[in-house]
Scaffold this motif. Structure first.
Motif, PDB file in Angstrom:
ATOM      1  N   GLY A   3     -10.324   2.658   9.485  1.00 51.18           N
ATOM      2  CA  GLY A   3      -9.867   2.101  10.835  1.00 51.18           C
ATOM      3  C   GLY A   3     -10.338   3.214  11.886  1.00 51.18           C
ATOM      4  O   GLY A   3     -10.892   4.026  11.575  1.00 51.18           O
ATOM      5  N   PRO A   4     -10.203   2.646  12.978  1.00 49.45           N
ATOM      6  CA  PRO A   4     -10.778   3.464  14.216  1.00 49.45           C
ATOM      7  C   PRO A   4     -10.099   4.883  14.380  1.00 49.45           C
ATOM      8  O   PRO A   4     -10.684   5.722  14.638  1.00 49.45           O
ATOM      9  CB  PRO A   4     -10.627   2.431  15.472  1.00 49.45           C
ATOM     10  CG  PRO A   4      -9.420   1.593  15.149  1.00 49.45           C
ATOM     11  CD  PRO A   4      -9.587   1.350  13.326  1.00 49.45           C
ATOM     12  N   LYS A   5      -8.744   4.859  13.912  1.00 39.97           N
ATOM     13  CA  LYS A   5      -8.082   6.232  14.122  1.00 39.97           C
ATOM     14  C   LYS A   5      -8.515   7.079  12.921  1.00 39.97           C
ATOM     15  O   LYS A   5      -8.806   8.355  13.522  1.00 39.97           O
ATOM     16  CB  LYS A   5      -6.624   5.873  14.082  1.00 39.97           C
ATOM     17  CG  LYS A   5      -5.729   5.166  15.123  1.00 39.97           C
ATOM     18  CD  LYS A   5      -4.697   5.080  15.295  1.00 39.97           C
ATOM     19  CE  LYS A   5      -4.094   4.324  16.342  1.00 39.97           C
ATOM     20  NZ  LYS A   5      -2.490   4.229  16.375  1.00 39.97           N
ATOM     21  N   THR A   6      -9.012   6.673  11.828  1.00 39.91           N
ATOM     22  CA  THR A   6      -9.387   7.310  10.876  1.00 39.91           C
ATOM     23  C   THR A   6     -10.630   7.977  11.191  1.00 39.91           C
ATOM     24  O   THR A   6     -11.057   9.136  10.988  1.00 39.91           O
ATOM     25  CB  THR A   6      -9.328   6.794   9.450  1.00 39.91           C
ATOM     26  OG1 THR A   6      -8.121   6.388   9.213  1.00 39.91           O
ATOM     27  CG2 THR A   6      -9.816   7.564   8.299  1.00 39.91           C
ATOM     28  N   VAL A   7     -11.666   7.270  11.729  1.00 42.79           N
ATOM     29  CA  VAL A   7     -13.013   7.773  12.095  1.00 42.79           C
ATOM     30  C   VAL A   7     -12.883   8.446  13.150  1.00 42.79           C
ATOM     31  O   VAL A   7     -13.759   9.636  13.377  1.00 42.79           O
ATOM     32  CB  VAL A   7     -13.785   6.433  12.357  1.00 42.79           C
ATOM     33  CG1 VAL A   7     -15.176   6.786  13.089  1.00 42.79           C
ATOM     34  CG2 VAL A   7     -14.025   5.338  11.506  1.00 42.79           C
ATOM     35  N   ALA A  43     -23.389  14.110   8.831  1.00 44.97           N
ATOM     36  CA  ALA A  43     -22.043  13.324   8.889  1.00 44.97           C
ATOM     37  C   ALA A  43     -21.558  13.181  10.216  1.00 44.97           C
ATOM     38  O   ALA A  43     -21.071  11.851  10.381  1.00 44.97           O
ATOM     39  CB  ALA A  43     -21.097  14.387   8.165  1.00 44.97           C
ATOM     40  N   GLY A  44     -21.967  13.752  11.067  1.00 43.21           N
ATOM     41  CA  GLY A  44     -21.557  13.579  12.529  1.00 43.21           C
ATOM     42  C   GLY A  44     -22.377  12.344  13.025  1.00 43.21           C
ATOM     43  O   GLY A  44     -21.613  11.506  13.797  1.00 43.21           O
ATOM     44  N   VAL A  45     -23.237  11.982  12.682  1.00 46.90           N
ATOM     45  CA  VAL A  45     -24.085  11.116  13.154  1.00 46.90           C
ATOM     46  C   VAL A  45     -23.732   9.726  12.578  1.00 46.90           C
ATOM     47  O   VAL A  45     -23.578   8.889  12.943  1.00 46.90           O
ATOM     48  CB  VAL A  45     -25.967  11.345  12.779  1.00 46.90           C
ATOM     49  CG1 VAL A  45     -26.495  10.001  12.922  1.00 46.90           C
ATOM     50  CG2 VAL A  45     -26.393  12.364  13.562  1.00 46.90           C
ATOM     51  N   ALA A  46     -23.701   9.905  11.270  1.00 49.27           N
ATOM     52  CA  ALA A  46     -22.913   8.705  10.305  1.00 49.27           C
ATOM     53  C   ALA A  46     -21.616   8.245  11.199  1.00 49.27           C
ATOM     54  O   ALA A  46     -21.230   7.241  11.151  1.00 49.27           O
ATOM     55  CB  ALA A  46     -22.715   9.152   9.096  1.00 49.27           C
ATOM     56  N   ILE A  47     -20.657   9.206  11.424  1.00 47.95           N
ATOM     57  CA  ILE A  47     -19.490   9.067  12.032  1.00 47.95           C
ATOM     58  C   ILE A  47     -19.501   8.499  13.234  1.00 47.95           C
ATOM     59  O   ILE A  47     -18.858   7.371  13.976  1.00 47.95           O
ATOM     60  CB  ILE A  47     -18.542  10.059  12.023  1.00 47.95           C
ATOM     61  CG1 ILE A  47     -18.035  10.428  10.702  1.00 47.95           C
ATOM     62  CG2 ILE A  47     -17.497  10.051  13.104  1.00 47.95           C
ATOM     63  CD1 ILE A  47     -17.438  11.796  10.669  1.00 47.95           C
TER      64      ILE A  47
END
Length: 125
Positions: A3-7, A43-47
């Motif tokens: 979900g958007p909050k988790t991301v 990981a930051g790019v993937a998020i």
């Protein structure tokens, strides 16, 4: 799918961890810190890509189909904000002067076996 909050929360966590590792690597160099920094950057790019929201699920779709002597006339369809509009006239069914507008939801009009939908605008907002 997350979900958007988790991301968003994951993005904050990865940003904080990246900052900490960056501070550590500038004060004392090591290959393990460099590897950790590389993993955190990836990981930051993937998020960031995950949270961009520019994927197919938000794509609006209009589908009109008339076959087996069906007719769709004067019934334009408009879909916005990830909505879908489906108009179908089959087996001598008719949809006339019945425009369909949908914003963020799904709308469907169907006429078959000689059935008619006439002067019946559809607004699913």
């Amino acid at each position: 799918m997350l979900g958007p909050k988790t991301v968003a929360a994951a993005g904050v966590g990865v940003s904080v961890a990246t900052g900490i590792v960056t501070n550590l690597i500038t004060s004392q160099w090591s290959w393990s810190l460099a590897a950790a920094l590389a993993v955190l950057v990836v990981a930051g790019v993937a998020i960031a890509v995950q949270s961009s929201g520019s994927g197919a699920p938000n794509r609006s779709r209009v589908h009109q189909r008339a076959n087996r002597h069906g007719l769709i006339s004067g019934s334009g369809a408009t879909a916005r904000d990830g909505a879908s509009v489906n108009q179908k006239a089959t087996r001598a069914g008719r949809i006339t002067d019945s425009p369909a507008l949908s914003r963020g939801s799904d709308a469907r009009q169907s006429a078959s076996r000689g059935g008619e939908i006439t002067n019946s605008p559809l607004d699913a907002s």
